[in-house]
Enzyme design. Sequence first.
Site, PDB file in Angstrom:
ATOM      1  N   ARG A   1      -1.275 -12.765   5.289  1.00  0.00           N
ATOM      2  CA  ARG A   1       0.666 -12.527   5.013  1.00  0.00           C
ATOM      3  C   ARG A   1       0.592 -12.406   6.547  1.00  0.00           C
ATOM      4  O   ARG A   1      -0.223 -11.738   7.113  1.00  0.00           O
ATOM      5  CB  ARG A   1       0.872 -11.991   4.327  1.00  0.00           C
ATOM      6  CG  ARG A   1       2.706 -11.733   4.080  1.00  0.00           C
ATOM      7  CD  ARG A   1       3.056  -9.838   3.898  1.00  0.00           C
ATOM      8  NE  ARG A   1       2.872 -10.548   2.177  1.00  0.00           N
ATOM      9  CZ  ARG A   1       3.893 -11.284   1.383  1.00  0.00           C
ATOM     10  NH1 ARG A   1       4.554 -11.586   2.146  1.00  0.00           N
ATOM     11  NH2 ARG A   1       3.848 -11.254   0.229  1.00  0.00           N
TER      12      ARG A   1
ATOM     13  N   SER B   1      12.123   2.287  -1.566  1.00  0.00           N
ATOM     14  CA  SER B   1      12.109   2.554  -2.855  1.00  0.00           C
ATOM     15  C   SER B   1      10.323   3.482  -2.461  1.00  0.00           C
ATOM     16  O   SER B   1      10.165   4.343  -4.248  1.00  0.00           O
ATOM     17  CB  SER B   1      11.446   1.258  -3.454  1.00  0.00           C
ATOM     18  OG  SER B   1      10.398   0.512  -2.992  1.00  0.00           O
TER      19      SER B   1
ATOM     20  N   GLU C   1      -0.334  -4.555   1.883  1.00  0.00           N
ATOM     21  CA  GLU C   1       0.463  -4.169   4.253  1.00  0.00           C
ATOM     22  C   GLU C   1       1.800  -4.522   4.055  1.00  0.00           C
ATOM     23  O   GLU C   1       1.787  -3.790   4.741  1.00  0.00           O
ATOM     24  CB  GLU C   1      -0.647  -5.561   4.690  1.00  0.00           C
ATOM     25  CG  GLU C   1      -0.464  -5.685   6.519  1.00  0.00           C
ATOM     26  CD  GLU C   1      -0.989  -6.523   7.534  1.00  0.00           C
ATOM     27  OE1 GLU C   1      -0.479  -6.438   8.049  1.00  0.00           O
ATOM     28  OE2 GLU C   1      -1.661  -7.240   7.293  1.00  0.00           O
ATOM     29  N   ARG C   2       1.714  -5.149   3.170  1.00  0.00           N
ATOM     30  CA  ARG C   2       3.526  -5.071   3.087  1.00  0.00           C
ATOM     31  C   ARG C   2       4.093  -2.876   2.560  1.00  0.00           C
ATOM     32  O   ARG C   2       4.507  -2.941   3.359  1.00  0.00           O
ATOM     33  CB  ARG C   2       3.878  -5.756   1.904  1.00  0.00           C
ATOM     34  CG  ARG C   2       3.771  -7.020   2.577  1.00  0.00           C
ATOM     35  CD  ARG C   2       5.713  -8.119   1.597  1.00  0.00           C
ATOM     36  NE  ARG C   2       6.689  -8.236   1.898  1.00  0.00           N
ATOM     37  CZ  ARG C   2       7.802  -7.049   0.502  1.00  0.00           C
ATOM     38  NH1 ARG C   2       7.233  -7.048  -0.160  1.00  0.00           N
ATOM     39  NH2 ARG C   2       9.073  -7.118   1.269  1.00  0.00           N
ATOM     40  N   ARG C   3       3.129  -3.337   1.356  1.00  0.00           N
ATOM     41  CA  ARG C   3       3.484  -1.168   1.704  1.00  0.00           C
ATOM     42  C   ARG C   3       2.936  -0.484   2.329  1.00  0.00           C
ATOM     43  O   ARG C   3       4.005   0.513   2.793  1.00  0.00           O
ATOM     44  CB  ARG C   3       3.021  -1.045   0.468  1.00  0.00           C
ATOM     45  CG  ARG C   3       3.471  -1.673  -1.374  1.00  0.00           C
ATOM     46  CD  ARG C   3       2.338  -1.265  -2.207  1.00  0.00           C
ATOM     47  NE  ARG C   3       1.914  -2.866  -2.547  1.00  0.00           N
ATOM     48  CZ  ARG C   3       0.782  -2.582  -2.807  1.00  0.00           C
ATOM     49  NH1 ARG C   3       0.105  -1.712  -3.683  1.00  0.00           N
ATOM     50  NH2 ARG C   3      -0.063  -3.990  -2.756  1.00  0.00           N
TER      51      ARG C   3
END
Length: 173
Positions: free
Chosen positions: A36, A50, A82-84
């Site tokens: 990504r 969240s 990686e997004r988290r």
Amino acid sequence: HLPPRLQKILAAAMRTASNPTEISVSQIRRFAAQPRITFDKASLAELGESLKLGQIVPLILRRLSARERGDGAASYELVDGERRWRACQLVGKKTIRAIVIEVANKEVQFAISAIANFGRQDHTPLEEAFAIRYMRAELNLEIAEISKAFAKSDAWVYQRSSLLRLHPKVQAM
């Protein structure tokens, strides 16, 4: 089902998995070859909020060797999540739940990352094309194996791969 070679890679790594544990976000660095490459800041902020409430899916990390760490702050490198991780940084969350696995090499790390990532949405066609090229070149996977790993048709793999023949300025757009 994943192709047999990818199943073996994933199974071998997951046999080494630690129990989930809280790890300092600052102790983690990104995996430079992560499939990504595009991250939407608004989406990350929403995810971060969240994660403040609770985290169900842990990151997957590999422990860095002393040589890899050098004098850097990181002790771990991302395999998946990686997004988290970015979302936690964005909202100031200090720790994140993670599983640590042993990874034989960068090719295996990429394969696990790609398997974990491409079952999800929000990847650009170019990100998918780069991942396909890597899987063909570094993992010596056939088109049929890649299409199976992505749960897509062979035609889809060929179409995505053709994007890499576009001029770099067109790709950047």
